[in-house]
Design an enzyme around this catalytic site. Structure first.
Site, PDB file in Angstrom:
ATOM      1  N   THR A 152     -64.006  44.955 -46.730  1.00 37.86           N
ATOM      2  CA  THR A 152     -63.271  46.339 -46.447  1.00 37.86           C
ATOM      3  C   THR A 152     -62.168  46.489 -47.622  1.00 37.86           C
ATOM      4  O   THR A 152     -61.746  45.482 -48.065  1.00 37.86           O
ATOM      5  CB  THR A 152     -62.382  45.959 -44.856  1.00 37.86           C
ATOM      6  OG1 THR A 152     -61.631  47.393 -44.707  1.00 37.86           O
ATOM      7  CG2 THR A 152     -61.208  44.939 -44.803  1.00 37.86           C
ATOM      8  N   ARG A 153     -61.657  47.713 -47.650  1.00 39.34           N
ATOM      9  CA  ARG A 153     -60.612  48.031 -48.605  1.00 39.34           C
ATOM     10  C   ARG A 153     -59.459  48.900 -47.810  1.00 39.34           C
ATOM     11  O   ARG A 153     -58.751  49.400 -48.274  1.00 39.34           O
ATOM     12  CB  ARG A 153     -61.018  48.793 -49.817  1.00 39.34           C
ATOM     13  CG  ARG A 153     -62.306  49.865 -49.356  1.00 39.34           C
ATOM     14  CD  ARG A 153     -62.503  50.628 -50.613  1.00 39.34           C
ATOM     15  NE  ARG A 153     -61.441  51.920 -50.508  1.00 39.34           N
ATOM     16  CZ  ARG A 153     -62.119  52.920 -49.841  1.00 39.34           C
ATOM     17  NH1 ARG A 153     -63.298  52.875 -49.240  1.00 39.34           N
ATOM     18  NH2 ARG A 153     -61.205  54.042 -49.881  1.00 39.34           N
ATOM     19  N   ASN A 154     -59.843  48.652 -46.387  1.00 43.77           N
ATOM     20  CA  ASN A 154     -58.791  49.569 -45.455  1.00 43.77           C
ATOM     21  C   ASN A 154     -58.190  48.475 -44.662  1.00 43.77           C
ATOM     22  O   ASN A 154     -58.680  47.340 -44.309  1.00 43.77           O
ATOM     23  CB  ASN A 154     -59.555  50.554 -44.698  1.00 43.77           C
ATOM     24  CG  ASN A 154     -59.827  51.719 -45.543  1.00 43.77           C
ATOM     25  OD1 ASN A 154     -59.123  52.192 -46.136  1.00 43.77           O
ATOM     26  ND2 ASN A 154     -61.216  51.907 -45.667  1.00 43.77           N
ATOM     27  N   MET A 191     -68.230  54.231 -35.649  1.00 42.10           N
ATOM     28  CA  MET A 191     -67.559  53.930 -34.356  1.00 42.10           C
ATOM     29  C   MET A 191     -66.509  55.048 -34.057  1.00 42.10           C
ATOM     30  O   MET A 191     -65.766  55.325 -35.003  1.00 42.10           O
ATOM     31  CB  MET A 191     -67.010  52.576 -34.537  1.00 42.10           C
ATOM     32  CG  MET A 191     -67.770  51.233 -34.917  1.00 42.10           C
ATOM     33  SD  MET A 191     -68.966  51.132 -33.450  1.00 42.10           S
ATOM     34  CE  MET A 191     -68.040  50.311 -32.293  1.00 42.10           C
ATOM     35  N   ILE A 225     -33.091  68.962 -70.272  1.00 37.50           N
ATOM     36  CA  ILE A 225     -33.971  70.195 -70.610  1.00 37.50           C
ATOM     37  C   ILE A 225     -35.275  70.121 -70.061  1.00 37.50           C
ATOM     38  O   ILE A 225     -35.831  70.775 -69.681  1.00 37.50           O
ATOM     39  CB  ILE A 225     -33.630  70.800 -72.013  1.00 37.50           C
ATOM     40  CG1 ILE A 225     -32.444  70.768 -72.395  1.00 37.50           C
ATOM     41  CG2 ILE A 225     -34.441  72.045 -72.386  1.00 37.50           C
ATOM     42  CD1 ILE A 225     -31.896  71.151 -73.907  1.00 37.50           C
TER      43      ILE A 225
HETATM   44  S1  PPS Z   1     -34.383  67.087 -73.686  1.00 36.62           S
HETATM   45  O1  PPS Z   1     -35.208  68.155 -74.496  1.00 36.62           O
HETATM   46  O2  PPS Z   1     -34.821  67.060 -72.446  1.00 36.62           O
HETATM   47  O3  PPS Z   1     -34.848  65.577 -74.534  1.00 36.62           O
HETATM   48  O4  PPS Z   1     -33.007  67.212 -73.940  1.00 36.62           O
HETATM   49  P1  PPS Z   1     -31.768  66.944 -73.272  1.00 36.62           P
HETATM   50  O5  PPS Z   1     -31.928  65.209 -73.431  1.00 36.62           O
HETATM   51  O6  PPS Z   1     -31.510  67.371 -71.844  1.00 36.62           O
HETATM   52  O7  PPS Z   1     -30.510  67.020 -74.056  1.00 36.62           O
HETATM   53  C1  PPS Z   1     -30.192  68.374 -74.268  1.00 36.62           C
HETATM   54  C2  PPS Z   1     -28.450  68.330 -74.498  1.00 36.62           C
HETATM   55  O8  PPS Z   1     -28.552  67.863 -75.885  1.00 36.62           O
HETATM   56  C3  PPS Z   1     -27.820  68.940 -76.701  1.00 36.62           C
HETATM   57  N1  PPS Z   1     -28.563  69.236 -77.794  1.00 36.62           N
HETATM   58  C4  PPS Z   1     -29.668  69.883 -77.968  1.00 36.62           C
HETATM   59  N2  PPS Z   1     -30.389  70.471 -76.934  1.00 36.62           N
HETATM   60  C5  PPS Z   1     -31.699  71.238 -77.407  1.00 36.62           C
HETATM   61  N3  PPS Z   1     -31.935  71.158 -78.626  1.00 36.62           N
HETATM   62  C6  PPS Z   1     -31.341  70.611 -79.682  1.00 36.62           C
HETATM   63  N4  PPS Z   1     -31.671  70.504 -80.879  1.00 36.62           N
HETATM   64  C7  PPS Z   1     -30.183  69.815 -79.119  1.00 36.62           C
HETATM   65  N5  PPS Z   1     -29.022  68.999 -79.962  1.00 36.62           N
HETATM   66  C8  PPS Z   1     -28.330  68.736 -79.064  1.00 36.62           C
HETATM   67  C9  PPS Z   1     -27.660  70.175 -75.771  1.00 36.62           C
HETATM   68  O9  PPS Z   1     -26.244  70.449 -75.585  1.00 36.62           O
HETATM   69  C10 PPS Z   1     -28.115  69.769 -74.316  1.00 36.62           C
HETATM   70  O10 PPS Z   1     -27.033  69.696 -73.383  1.00 36.62           O
HETATM   71  P2  PPS Z   1     -27.106  70.428 -71.895  1.00 36.62           P
HETATM   72  O11 PPS Z   1     -26.594  69.388 -70.911  1.00 36.62           O
HETATM   73  O12 PPS Z   1     -28.460  70.565 -71.756  1.00 36.62           O
HETATM   74  O13 PPS Z   1     -26.643  71.568 -72.149  1.00 36.62           O
END
Ligand code: PPS
Length: 570
Positions: free
Chosen positions: A197-199, A332, A476
């Site tokens: 059996t795997r359950n 069953m 982001i």
């Molecule tokens: S990612 O793409 O998800 O890895 O980015 P993240 O780690 O969220 O970092 C985003 C924050 O770094 C600052 N920052 C930049 N963002 C976008 N593109 C570039 N080239 C870049 N360089 C620096 C930016 O202020 C982001 O901050 P948040 O908190 O999003 O405003």
């Protein structure tokens, strides 16, 4: 032990060599290439070494392999339905040649065996899939494994065992064929019926095993698989606790529980025949084959890959040759008015019968819904419930994505406060800036670096989710693919709520609290998301908020409402 059924091929294989030879092999291993085995390969090797795969004495040669695919027999005519081959990558294959020895090691480098390479050949995966599985449909887990996880070449050759793979869990339940046979003789068992059996063991399976014991006048070898099973199966730690709990419903000395480290291929009929041969090696005189034994589920069009009783038919054709008798069972089903389980063929009115498939059970567990009492034992429900708590006790990740300055961090902070106020689960905020400081300080903003950054966040969040906490992530995360990968990783353990903070570039740029958009426009920062670097909006986010017309509290409220709708908070 003379009254026990002889092993397949007449002799129980034991590939572990004497101590003096081990010393020689250890010295030799310093000068020969090594192969680091995968979990599945370790399973195959363990069962080769302990004789569960008797009469095999190593990984199949090319002629045995071809013969197994073609007619389910080794070239000497012995029935053997499943290829047991050592797969390697093309690069590894190019370093190996016939006549050479190679050390087989576990992932930590611990040497398990030495293989004397007899042949290396490229795998024709289409041909193998057709022969073993009868299909090349990737919806079949065995086919998927073959095409996507198995190396491009096979290596065949005899194996000399040095050490068994190390196991630290459930040691007292990991019995070799010889140990099972010895115990069986000691207990005076003359007949033993094997149940694979795997359950978890529920009332239907319990009833089936009782009937099988009555019919055959045998004791039971309850032998669950703890190697590779079907993707999505209940983990074996939980299952073993369930077997131990359900096992108390059998009369004393009726049952032996023994774990089988088998890498299942889910090959239906061929696999069932293989399971019977393995159980014969463990000393079983009988073997239970239920409906859809080792079934891989349905194909891309929703049709089952094999007929529900195809495994029974194949075994029935071979049982005289093998010597182990099969005990076939229909599905069953439960009859509520009689409060008992019966084979579905014995039911006059099918509308009265109740059944719950493994898939349905897993879906009840994952969504935290009630498991019906007629289905299983109260102790098993307790075990399953502690492994699969209701949603309001599961972990989850809230994953914000959106442009810089969209409002992710602020909403995330509001949510953090709400969860801390609730106080029922530990909470961690993985804000973009925090992560970049503590986890990803060496990374920049190239596509590769962003993917690594987001994957790290996903890994930490999945660990938090697994341990039933709350992770709030706010990077982001501009790429759809990496967000999808994280979702998959986290959904294995709990909830994943993607929140798209859809505030437009125009608004983000107008706010520009950090002055960073101005710098990007001035060309002082290159590859800035939304300016000269892409942002791929989510297609299936659970929540979409736009902070141009919502306050952070209102946006957080939308997320909380979604969590409540899904049952993660009450
Ligand atoms: S990612 O793409 O998800 O890895 O980015 P993240 O780690 O969220 O970092 C985003 C924050 O770094 C600052 N920052 C930049 N963002 C976008 N593109 C570039 N080239 C870049 N360089 C620096 C930016 O202020 C982001 O901050 P948040 O908190 O999003 O405003």
């Amino acid at each position: 032990m003379t009254h026990l059924i002889p092993p397949h091929g007449g002799e129980l294989v034991d590939l572990i060599v004497p101590d003096e030879r081990k010393e020689v092999l250890r010295d030799l291993s310093l000068h020969i290439p090594s192969i680091a085995l995968s979990e599945s390969q370790m399973c195959d090797l363990e069962l080769l070494m302990n004789g569960a795969f008797s009469p095999l004495k190593g990984f199949l040669s090319q002629t045995d392999y071809a013969s197994v695919l073609d007619r389910m027999r080794l070239q000497d005519g012995t029935l053997w339905p499943m290829p047991v081959c050592l797969d390697v990558t093309e690069v590894e294959a190019s370093r190996l040649e016939a006549g050479q020895s190679v050390a087989l090691r576990d992932p930590e480098g611990f040497m398990l065996a030495v293989m004397n390479v007899e042949e290396v050949w490229p795998v024709d995966k289409e041909a193998e899939a057709q022969a073993v599985y009868g299909t090349t449909d990737m919806a079949h887990p065995g086919v998927d494994y073959l095409f996507n996880r198995t190396g491009s070449h096979y290596v065949g050759g005899a194996v000399e065992g040095v050490n068994m793979p190390l196991h630290f869990d459930f040691k007292h339940l990991r019995l070799t064929p010889l140990e099972v046979r010895t115990l069986c003789a000691k207990l005076g068992w003359r007949r033993m019926v094997g149940f694979q059996t795997r359950n978890p063991l529920h009332r239907a399976q319990f009833e089936m095993t009782l009937r099988a014991m009555r019919e055959t006048k045998a004791n039971l070898l309850l032998q669950p698989v703890v190697g590779r099973t079907r993707p999505g199966d209940i983990d074996y730690y939980t299952r073993v606790r369930c077997y131990q709990a359900a096992g108390r419903h059998y009369a004393p000395n009726m049952v032996l529980l023994s774990l089988l480290p088998l890498a299942m291929r889910m090959a239906g009929p061929r696999e069932a025949l293989w399971h019977a041969l393995i159980r014969k090696n463990y000393g079983c005189t009988h073997f239970i084959v239920g409906r859809d034994h080792a079934g891989p589920g349905c194909d891309g069009k929703g049709r089952p890959f094999y007929g529900p009783y195809a495994a029974q038919e194949l075994l029935a054709r071979h049982q005289d040759e093998i010597g182990i008798r099969i005990v076939p069972f229909e599905e069953m089903v439960y009859l509520p008015r009689q409060d008992r389980y019966v084979p579905c063929g014995d039911v006059d009115d099918d509308a009265e019968a109740k059944r719950l498939s493994g898939t349905e059970l897993r879906s009840l567990l994952r969504s935290g819904l009630e498991i019906p009492e007629w289905f299983t034992f109260p102790e098993v429900i307790t075990e399953l419930r502690s492994a699969y708590p209701p949603r309001h006790r599961q972990g989850f990740t809230v994953f914000f994505t959106g442009l810089s300055g969209a409002g992710k961090s602020t909403i995330a902070r509001v949510l953090l406060s709400r969860f801390l106020e609730m106080g029922d689960r530990p909470v961690t905020l993985l804000d973009g800036d925090i992560v970049r400081r503590h986890l990803s300080s060496e990374l920049g903003f190239s596509k590769e670096d962003r993917d690594i950054n987001v994957r790290r966040i996903g890994f930490v969040a999945s660990e938090i989710t697994k341990n039933r906490g709350i992770a709030i992530c706010a990077p982001i995360a501009p790429y759809r693919l990496s967000r999808r990968q994280i979702r998959q990783m986290i959904e294995e353990y709990g909830g994943f709520i993607e929140v798209f903070v859809a505030t437009s570039l125009e608004v983000c740029e107008k706010r520009d609290r950090k002055g960073i958009y101005a710098k990007a426009r001035a060309g002082l920062i290159k590859g800035f998301t939304g300016i000269d670097d892409p942002y791929e909006p989510p297609e299936n986010a659970e929540v979409i908020v736009d902070t141009s017309d919502l306050t952070p509290d209102e946006a957080a409220q939308e997320v909380l409402l979604e969590l409540q709708r899904q049952g993660y908070i009450r």
